[in-house]
Design a protein around this motif. Sequence first.
Motif, PDB file in Angstrom:
ATOM      1  N   THR A   1       6.558   4.490   5.999  1.00  0.00           N
ATOM      2  CA  THR A   1       7.611   4.587   5.013  1.00  0.00           C
ATOM      3  C   THR A   1       7.687   5.261   3.919  1.00  0.00           C
ATOM      4  OG1 THR A   1       6.681   2.337   3.969  1.00  0.00           O
ATOM      5  CG2 THR A   1       8.131   1.758   5.617  1.00  0.00           C
TER       6      THR A   1
ATOM      7  N   SER B   1       0.789  -1.386   0.054  1.00  0.00           N
ATOM      8  CA  SER B   1       0.110  -0.009   0.032  1.00  0.00           C
ATOM      9  C   SER B   1       0.983   1.224   0.027  1.00  0.00           C
ATOM     10  CB  SER B   1      -1.066  -0.053   1.036  1.00  0.00           C
ATOM     11  OG  SER B   1      -0.361  -0.166   2.368  1.00  0.00           O
ATOM     12  N   SER B   2       2.103   1.265   0.508  1.00  0.00           N
ATOM     13  CA  SER B   2       2.880   2.279   0.752  1.00  0.00           C
ATOM     14  C   SER B   2       3.319   2.596  -0.529  1.00  0.00           C
ATOM     15  CB  SER B   2       4.014   2.184   1.710  1.00  0.00           C
ATOM     16  OG  SER B   2       3.459   2.063   2.895  1.00  0.00           O
TER      17      SER B   2
ATOM     18  N   GLU C   1      -2.129   7.802   2.728  1.00  0.00           N
ATOM     19  CA  GLU C   1      -2.094   6.451   3.027  1.00  0.00           C
ATOM     20  C   GLU C   1      -2.419   6.193   4.840  1.00  0.00           C
ATOM     21  OE1 GLU C   1       1.468   3.996   3.508  1.00  0.00           O
ATOM     22  OE2 GLU C   1       0.021   2.124   3.644  1.00  0.00           O
TER      23      GLU C   1
HETATM   24 MG   LIG Z   1       3.408   0.784   4.508  1.00  0.00          MG
END
Ligand SMILES: [Mg+2]
Length: 432
Positions: free
Chosen positions: A220, A190-191, A296
């Motif tokens: 991250t 997802s990041s 996110e």
């Molecule tokens: Mg992540």
Amino acid sequence: MSPLNKPEMIPVGVIKPPYTQLKTRTPIPMASPALDLTLIASGREAFAAFVGDDGTQEVMTQLANEHGWSESRVLNGGVTEAIQVLADVPTPELLVVDLTGADDPLAAIDRLAAVCDENTRVIALGELNDITLYRSLIDQGVEEYLLKPISAPAIEAAVTAAPRQKGSATQEVKNGRQIVVVGARGGVGSSTVAVNLAWLMATDQNLRVAVIDFDLYFGTIALSLDLEPGRGFRDALANPGRIDGLFIERAMVRVSDNFFVLASETSLDQPVDFDPVAAEMLVEHLRQEFDCIVAEVPRGLLTAYPSLLSAADSALVVSDLSLAGMRDTVRLAEFVKNAAPVGALKVVANRAGAVKKGELSKEEFQKTADLKIDCVLPQDLKPAVDSVGAGKPMAAVAGRSKVVSGLRLLSRELSGVEPVASTSPLKRLFKR
Ligand SMILES: [Mg+2]
Ligand SMILES: Nc1ncnc2c1ncn2[C@@H]1O[C@H](COP(=O)(O)OP(=O)(O)OP(=O)(O)O)[C@@H](O)[C@H]1O
């Protein structure tokens, strides 16, 4: 009350007697006899504040002193008193009103607007921590809404911030798109998806983009861009009262002229005072400055605070094609459908092909989950490895890879930018 056309400043502190007497006015109960409401009626002033408690009065008096405004313009009362006092006299250039105690703050602001001059800047204060109220007040032309207790830096920042460019027929106000990205499970990418989408929007599409990493401990996104996040973002999230243009600007880390990051690397022993209203206010502010905001949000945070989805234009659930991923996608998708606007949900299957055995096909996933997969991104190891090595997103180091091509199409769909026609030289030749 529109804050445009900043009026000519009246020399501060110049208030010449005799003061115009208020016309038909019922006396207003005053807690402090030292405050004289009639002072406000002496022509167009630089500043007046109507505040209801001692703490706020103290902060406003300090503000007045620092700007060279007369302390006597800090008046005791609230929005009701402001309406009465300002009904027949020129309104000050900057008006601070306390909404505490108003039964219907929006109606009160409406009545205040009716007695205010066009170019009076209004800052409202109140105790209600409510994003809907905040949005409505801003829509009504209030420049800022600050939560009490008010701090000196918060009111100072609100006063010195550039007036909101709202309600102008001639000036364009951005209403940036908000894209929320959430991973159905850990490690599904997802990041990676969030940072690459944001990078592509900023770089390929030349949009003004802000990417926010709400994973305050383990995020991250800053790392993947080789950035050092400051502590401003964490502070902003704990203090809705301090959210304003200037504060956010200081908290953002610049990647390029049109690409900014809000992230935090909070140490694990430090509790974070996460306030969802602060988060919503933050996004609301950013929407006025940026074309796209990619946020996110860890799934735990999202499920705890569904309001984070309430204004999302798109909500991406990222999963792999595993059985567990599918199960969690179903649950999360259901949640997103309930919390986000209709049609916002998009399912992204990332790292397709990563596991040779036991991975579902796109069709199996869709059929079993009874969900449409909007985008499939392949497992592509080289771009991922190169990206880590370079401290840049995959899109910056492997623009032609399959995974980045998929992300590029998705980024255009999300930002609303039309896909570019095929760039194949042969096709261009045949088109002539
Ligand atoms: Mg992540
Ligand atoms: N399509 C892809 N192909 C190859 N590797 C990928 C792909 N997408 C992500 N990765 C890699 O998978 C790993 C996990 O990605 P990422 O950190 O984006 O996942 P995440 O869902 O954010 O994880 P976490 O739950 O830990 O926050 C990273 O090493 C990343 O480079």
